[in-house]
Design an enzyme around this catalytic site. Structure first.
Site, PDB file in Angstrom:
ATOM      1  CB  CYS B  87      -0.976  -0.051   1.165  1.00  0.00           C
ATOM      2  SG  CYS B  87      -2.358   1.077   0.965  1.00  0.00           S
ATOM      3  CG  HIS B 215      -3.527  -3.628   3.273  1.00  0.00           C
ATOM      4  ND1 HIS B 215      -2.519  -3.010   3.971  1.00  0.00           N
ATOM      5  CD2 HIS B 215      -4.214  -2.639   2.661  1.00  0.00           C
ATOM      6  CE1 HIS B 215      -2.583  -1.702   3.799  1.00  0.00           C
ATOM      7  NE2 HIS B 215      -3.610  -1.442   2.995  1.00  0.00           N
ATOM      8  CD  GLU B 217      -1.085  -5.553   6.028  1.00  0.00           C
ATOM      9  OE1 GLU B 217      -0.754  -6.094   4.957  1.00  0.00           O
ATOM     10  OE2 GLU B 217      -1.429  -4.344   6.102  1.00  0.00           O
TER      11      GLU B 217
END
Lengths: 742, 241
Positions: B87, B215, B217
């Site tokens: 990002c 993302h 994560e």
């Protein structure tokens, strides 16, 4: 000043932008035995504002239940705290930022989020979520600005948005409502209070300010929030300026501060600087101690008057009282390790004064005393018993024959109504995923769910939901509040979480008007009664506690009409195992669909009536005992795995509930509405009597032993909504209407 | 392998990124922007996580890309160490010119404002388009998986003629936005930001530097909607060192 005539004094107060009344100024002078200084006047202007002192509301608020075995800290400090799991606690706070958002929508909403997260953080907690209940009129500039402001602060700060609710209605045309809620996580032994600890009797304590350099922004913000918004005097300077970038760094530095004080085993007082600025922040940590501050030591932009330094509401600041032994460590932490001065111009941590043993509140400016008052007088506030006058409901039910023969059109009108249609256009502009602990997002169920302890291997989840139907308050402000508490609890239960506490933000008109004050009082009475009846599931002898909240008065238009009463309720719930939580979309075809709750002629304030041009009179009058039994039973059924999806019935009635479950599940439904009530068919579909729609695991229908539960049909693989003998519509058509793309 | 998760002022995804990396048993720590850049040389993997570094001033990622610690990371990247930008981290890598890095450290692409919306957060689908980078060791070409995005400036664009063809030829286009069934369609919300060629993630020529907007994560564990993202972090183990 006080030697002058009444009119002259009033004029002078007006020139100074001070909202204190003449009587109040006289009262202050009498109490201190002399004429107050200018700085002192501004301090009282903030402290005695409705916003800070709760002067009209405090006697009424005593009604609310606040104590229960799970409550660690009730109302009184910046946030409320309840037990979550083991030593871990959930911290919650709820505020309004209505007037600033009406004047400067982006900044007002952004600083609303900015303020509420400080309330959580200053308890020693990590901020784990925010919510934003919004009430708008027709002004698109305000709608757009507020939504951008909420995201514009929360997104960069790095706190997930866990939803809210949004209503559009013309009573908010001149006065929108921007409520903000924040959630935090703290270990019980790490809670930091906003009072100077007792040990300050024996060891020296200093006052340290941290954060942004003080400027004139938000000067008189607290009193501004406590006045009628008059379009003629839009006070843009009273709105604060947001800086989420600085806050992002500040929060990380605060985390190190919490670690430092634990390591050094010292106690501190920590408080955010919000309404009333330095004046409120420093005086309120005093308690039995006194405070002496040299205003010139406050990091500031040049040329500020002492009263501006004292009362400006510059954002991104905290105040603390720390033992002198750790001052060097604290200053290094903020100024060097986290480089505050390089993050924002002149931002820093600075010692600005000391704690006194004598409870006096002393401010000096370049050595000259500008304020010397007893702490108790500054923070004691004042209180008024306001008059109340009931409002006769002027609405009637529409004539019996009014209604629709074309059910399909009626359904499409209801689900495309702004108060029902998908709010994805709002929440998709918010980061709902940051921190990586979001389990259920806005739009997926009646409440969101996060797993704040998952990294510690604990699968406990926290749910939250906020609710209040504004139009109901126009008809009956007592029942409106009851319904708001009920719906908030229902929403939390819908995912399988058990409600554990509430917060409230009570948004009303001018309390000096007996009708508005009556609405407020009815609202508090409604919340209280509902909390007593919808008690804590794990402690049946205790009412649902209201652990934090806020009152926002003077919400009215320039023509003097109040907004629709809005006691906005947030309910927080806990689920032991997040893997048991369910969302609202239909999961599979061939599963039984159950309706819970008989359909009654309760369409007052309903979306259906609104689409027909009526308000109506019969708003839901819930049987709280039955509702409580159902809520508690549904939580168990979900955790036992018998319910696959659940969605509560509210705006738009049961048919809207079913349509949303079908759209999100990409499945259809075939139902029969015979026998679920004796009222007309359209009313059955659209009645907003509380209830649930359940998708039950096939073969376990017998487990659904609830009050007034009806097996009304099945989920089907064909993407259609079929109501026996009445309706057959493709889900795709419904989806387009609901998504606003028809 | 020892990985540094870089923390600039305004970064906001470092903690969950750390959790994901640690969960695949990679030694990992957060590295604050004002630590001496030399200390970075002791690490052999780098992640620049999401957030709003330096408040997105001027352009998202540009200020961070000029900082001394980025110089150190660029040096390690040249040595072949894995560097992952997620990002805002992807924006930093694009601004530093090491992705796509046809001409090393020359800015050849941009991540500009989303074509159809402002800041946009949602779950989308990705298709693995190239396996050239070791980051994708645990994927197969054509794998489709859901993952969240949350950004306002995530649209890959370039003005450089022939660059896109070259990236495709070099197998540098690693991830593309697609439908649940893997169909690549250039319309909202399938291509959520209007990126050229539906690009969601791109690598340098050698494949050791990956810039991606979604993302991973936030799609790492069972309690997320998908856990496919964890394989990207695990891919760091496949770098030789």
């Amino acid at each position: 000043m006080l030697k002058k005539g009444d009119e002259e004094i009033k004029k002078e107060l007006k020139n100074l932008n001070i909202s204190l009344t003449l009587d109040e100024v006289r009262k202050i002078s009498k109490a201190i035995g002399r004429e107050p200084s200018i700085v002192e006047l501004y301090i009282f202007n903030a402290e005695w504002s409705e916003h800070c002192s709760y002067k009209s509301s405090r006697n009424v608020l005593k009604m609310l239940p606040t104590k229960a075995p799970n409550v660690v800290l009730g109302p009184g400090e910046d946030a409320g705290i309840v037990r979550l799991f083991d030593k871990y606690c959930l911290v919650v706070a709820h505020e309004s930022h209505n007037h600033p958002s009406q004047v400067l929508p982006y900044e007002g909403a952004a600083t609303g989020i900015g303020g509420i997260v400080r309330d959580i953080n200053c308890m020693g907690a990590e901020v784990i979520g925010v919510c934003d209940p919004l009430r708008f009129g027709e002004n698109e500039y305000i709608i757009k600005g507020v939504i951008e402001g909420v995201g514009g602060y929360g997104n960069p700060l790095g706190v997930p948005n866990l939803g809210g609710d949004t209503y559009f209605n013309s009573s908010f045309n001149d006065n929108c409502l921007v409520n903000v809620i924040a959630l935090g996580l703290v270990s019980e032994e790490d809670i930091i209070h906003s009072k100077i600890p007792d040990c300050a009797k024996d060891i020296p304590y200093s006052i340290v300010i941290i954060g942004k350099a003080t400027d004139a922004s938000g000067f008189c913000g607290a009193s501004f929030a406590s006045e009628i918004l008059d379009s003629a005097k839009e006070r843009k300077e009273a709105v604060q300026v947001p800086d989420p970038f600085l806050k992002n760094v500040l929060f990380k530095a605060n985390k190190e501060l919490f670690r430092l004080i634990k390591e050094k085993n010292v106690e501190i007082a920590f408080k955010d600087l919000g309404g009333g600025g330095l004046a409120c922040g420093t005086s309120e940590i005093g308690g039995d101690f006194g405070i002496e501050i040299e205003l010139s030591l406050v990091p500031q932009i040049e040329g500020l008057l002492p009263e501006v330094i004292t009362c400006s509401e510059t954002q991104e600041r905290f105040i603390m009282a720390v033992p002198d032994s750790i001052i060097d460590d604290v200053l290094k932490l903020y100024n060097e390790d986290w480089e505050l001065p390089n993050i924002s111009e002149k931002a820093s941590a600075a010692v600005i004064g000391k704690v006194l043993k004598e409870p006096r509140y002393i401010l000096r400016h370049n050595g000259k005393t500008v304020c010397d008052l007893p702490v108790s007088l500054v923070v004691g506030g004042i209180s008024y018993d306001r008059e109340e006058m009931p409002i006769e409901c002027r609405y009637e039910e529409p004539d019996q024959e009014i209604g629709t023969k074309n059910l399909k059109d009626a359904i499409l009108n209801v689900i495309s109504h702004p108060n029902v249609s998908s709010k994805k256009w709002i929440y998709s502009s918010y980061d709902m995923e940051v921190q990586g602990k979001t389990v259920i997002r806005p739009g997926e169920a009646d409440s969101s769910l996060i797993a704040p302890l998952i990294e510690k291997g604990i699968s406990v989840g926290v749910a939250c939901s906020c609710d209040c139907n504004p139009l109901q308050g126009r008809i009956d402000p007592y029942l409106q509040a009851v319904n708001a508490v009920l719906e908030a609890q229902r929403n939390v239960a819908s995912i399988g979480a058990t409600p554990v506490c509430l917060t409230d933000c009570l948004n009303y008109g001018n309390p000096e008007k007996p009708e508005a004050f009556w609405q407020f009082k009815e609202g508090v009475r409604g919340i209280t009664d509902a909390c007593k009846e919808l008690w804590l599931k794990d402690y049946p002898e205790y009412p649902m506690p209201v652990v934090s909240g806020n009152v926002s008065f003077y919400n009215e238009s320039s023509s003097g009409t109040s907004i629709d009463p809005s006691p906005i309720i947030a309910c927080f719930g806990i689920i032991r195992d997040i893997s048991k939580a369910i969302t609202m979309e239909f999961k599979d075809s061939g599963n039984p669909i159950f309706l819970v709750g008989e359909r009654k002629d309760e369409l007052g304030a309903s979306v259906y009536y609104q689409t027909l041009g009526f308000v109506g009179r019969n708003i839901p009058k819930p049987d709280l005992e039955k509702e409580r039994e159902n809520i508690h039973k549904i939580i168990e059924l979900i955790n036992d795995g018998f319910i696959l999806s659940c969605h509560d019935i509210s705006d738009g009635g049961m048919i809207t509930t079913i349509i949303e479950m079908a759209i999100l599940g990409d499945l259809g439904a075939e139902i029969d509405i015979e026998g679920i009530g004796t009222i007309r068919e359209d009313k059955r579909l659209f009645s907003e009597t509380p209830g649930f729609i359940l998708e039950v695991k096939k073969g376990y229908e017998g487990k659904i032993k609830l009050n007034q539960a009806y097996h009304i049909g099945y989920t089907i693989p064909e993407k259609k909504l079929i109501i026996k003998d009445l309706i057959d519509i493709p889900i795709d058509t419904l989806k387009k209407a609901w998504m606003g793309t028809l | 392998m020892r990985v540094a998760v870089i923390q600039f002022p305004g970064t906001n995804c470092e903690y969950e990124t750390l959790v994901s990396v640690k969960s695949v048993e990679i030694d990992c720590e957060i590295f604050r922007w004002n630590r001496p850049a030399d200390e970075l040389l002791e690490f052999d993997g780098f992640i620049i996580p999401g957030g709003f570094s330096y408040q997105d001033r001027v352009r998202a990622g540009v200020i961070a890309s000029k900082k001394p610690i980025m110089k150190a990371i660029m040096k390690k990247a040249e040595d072949g160490c894995p560097v992952l930008g997620i990002c805002n981290g992807a924006q930093v890598l694009i601004e530093s010119g090491i992705v796509p890095g046809i001409e090393w450290t020359k800015v050849e692409m941009a991540l500009t404002f989303n074509r159809w919306t402002g800041f946009f957060c949602d779950w989308i689908y990705l298709k693995v388009w190239s396996k050239k980078s070791p980051f994708f060791s645990l994927f197969s070409i054509g794998d489709v998986f859901p993952i969240p995005i949350a950004h306002g400036e995530g649209r890959f664009v370039t003005q450089k003629e022939g660059l896109l063809d070259r990236l495709i030829r070099n197998e540098q286009v690693a991830l593309r936005y697609c439908t649940e069934d893997g169909e690549i369609i250039d319309e909202f919300p399938i291509n959520p930001n209007g990126s050229v060629f539906n690009i969601a993630g791109i690598t340098n020529k050698e494949g050791n530097v990956l810039a991606m907007m979604p993302h991973p994560e936030r799609a790492s564990f069972a309690y997320h909607k998908s856990s496919s993202g964890i394989k990207i972090f695990e891919g760091m183990k496949f770098f030789k060192k």
